[in-house]
Design an enzyme around this catalytic site. Structure first.
Site, mmCIF file in Angstrom:
data_model
loop_
_atom_site.group_PDB
_atom_site.id
_atom_site.type_symbol
_atom_site.label_atom_id
_atom_site.label_comp_id
_atom_site.label_asym_id
_atom_site.label_seq_id
_atom_site.Cartn_x
_atom_site.Cartn_y
_atom_site.Cartn_z
ATOM 1 N N LYS A 77 0.858 -1.183 0.000
ATOM 2 C CA LYS A 77 0.000 0.000 0.000
ATOM 3 C C LYS A 77 0.894 1.232 0.000
ATOM 4 C CE LYS A 77 -2.228 1.814 3.658
ATOM 5 N NZ LYS A 77 -2.108 3.278 3.626
ATOM 6 N N ASP A 126 -3.346 4.324 -1.888
ATOM 7 C CA ASP A 126 -4.288 4.778 -0.855
ATOM 8 C C ASP A 126 -4.231 6.296 -0.714
ATOM 9 O OD1 ASP A 126 -5.911 4.888 1.434
ATOM 10 O OD2 ASP A 126 -4.269 4.356 2.784
ATOM 11 N N LYS A 179 -7.133 8.211 -0.888
ATOM 12 C CA LYS A 179 -8.406 8.628 -0.254
ATOM 13 C C LYS A 179 -8.944 9.938 -0.835
ATOM 14 C CE LYS A 179 -7.325 6.595 4.299
ATOM 15 N NZ LYS A 179 -5.880 6.347 4.255
ATOM 16 N N ASP A 213 -13.252 15.212 -2.965
ATOM 17 C CA ASP A 213 -13.321 16.574 -3.507
ATOM 18 C C ASP A 213 -14.617 16.666 -4.321
ATOM 19 O OD1 ASP A 213 -12.625 19.159 -4.576
ATOM 20 O OD2 ASP A 213 -10.515 18.654 -4.327
ATOM 21 N N THR A 273 -10.356 3.986 10.713
ATOM 22 C CA THR A 273 -10.286 3.097 11.886
ATOM 23 C C THR A 273 -9.735 3.819 13.126
ATOM 24 O OG1 THR A 273 -8.229 2.290 10.904
ATOM 25 C CG2 THR A 273 -10.142 0.868 10.715
ATOM 26 N N ARG A 283 2.649 -0.486 10.794
ATOM 27 C CA ARG A 283 3.685 -0.526 11.829
ATOM 28 C C ARG A 283 3.975 -1.900 12.432
ATOM 29 N NH1 ARG A 283 0.966 4.707 14.316
ATOM 30 N NH2 ARG A 283 -0.750 3.624 13.266
#
Ligand code: C5P
Length: 229
Positions: free
Chosen positions: A33, A60, A62, A65, A120, A212
């Site tokens: 990603k 990714d 996102k 607009d 999330t 992470r």
């Protein structure tokens, strides 16, 4: 099958490529990603480079607009030959339809297009008090997922804890891509609605997005293989 996507949240192309050397020995290249940090630092060049090396890419960014801007931006992204791209469902059905239109190439092919429901990292309390959404997080996510399906999208990004409600509302084929993954023995960082890789698979996640817990691990390859297992 649940596939692991490694979130390559790095500040430079060099850092990312050096991290990926750890996975050189694998028969099948991991799914990656690329998010805002790396894309804004390295531009489309990093995407082209990783595609050339045979990685599958979830870009990714996102998008959120006005529909016309999103359509034009998606037209540009469709030329990058990535595998998955996304928008915020909060941009409305009209915006999601425009995104799909922009992404679709003249021959009818296009990357998978999914929508973020609620991040999330957002708790129900923050959603209600700060965003003034007067509904439960479950109802909000179900509603946003239905909007994404109505707009013709392929699936949503959601927490693993919401996979069942999304699949029940939109069908088992509707893809769920789930960040918020943590090993039972690791830190949660800034994530709120989380679960383990194993639980996400049991719930029917199509793709788990893991950052992470892999990128900051002592042994990233071992952490990746642990997710896959
Ligand atoms: O490091 P960590 O595993 O928390 O990384 C999760 C990744 O998934 C980050 O790149 C984050 O931007 C992304 N993401 C998320 N929640 C969403 C959508 C994307 O955490 N709803």
């Amino acid at each position: 099958m649940t596939e692991t996507i490694i979130a390559c949240d790095f500040a430079s192309k060099e850092e990312c490529l050096s991290f990926l050397e750890k996975f050189d020995g694998l028969d099948k290249k991991p799914y990656l990603k690329i998010g805002m940090e790396l894309f804004y630092a390295s531009g489309p060049e990093i995407v082209r480079e990783l595609k050339k090396r045979g990685f599958r890419i979830f870009l990714d960014l996102k998008l959120h607009d006005i529909p016309n801007t999103v359509m034009k931006a998606m037209k540009v992204l469709s030329g990058l030959d990535v595998d998955i791209v996304n928008v915020h469902a909060a941009g409305t059905i009209e915006m999601m339809k425009a995104a799909k239109e922009g992404l679709t190439r003249p021959d009818g092919s296009r990357p998978l297009l999914i929508a973020v429901t609620q991040l999330t990292s957002t708790s129900e309390e923050a959603m209600q008090k700060q965003l003034l959404i007067d509904a439960s997080i479950a109802d909000t996510i179900r509603h946003y997922a239905r909007n994404a399906k109505e707009a013709g999208l392929d699936g949503v990004v959601c927490s693993p804890l919401e996979i069942r409600l999304v699949k029940e509302a939109c069908g088992e084929d509707f893809i769920t891509v789930t960040p918020g993954i943590r090993f039972a023995d690791s830190t949660t960082d800034d994530q709120v609605r989380i679960t383990t890789p194993q639980k996400a698979r049991e719930l029917g996640s199509d793709f788990i997005v893991v950052g992470r817990p892999i990128t900051a691990a002592q042994d990233p390859l071992a952490a990746y293989l642990r997710c896959q297992q």
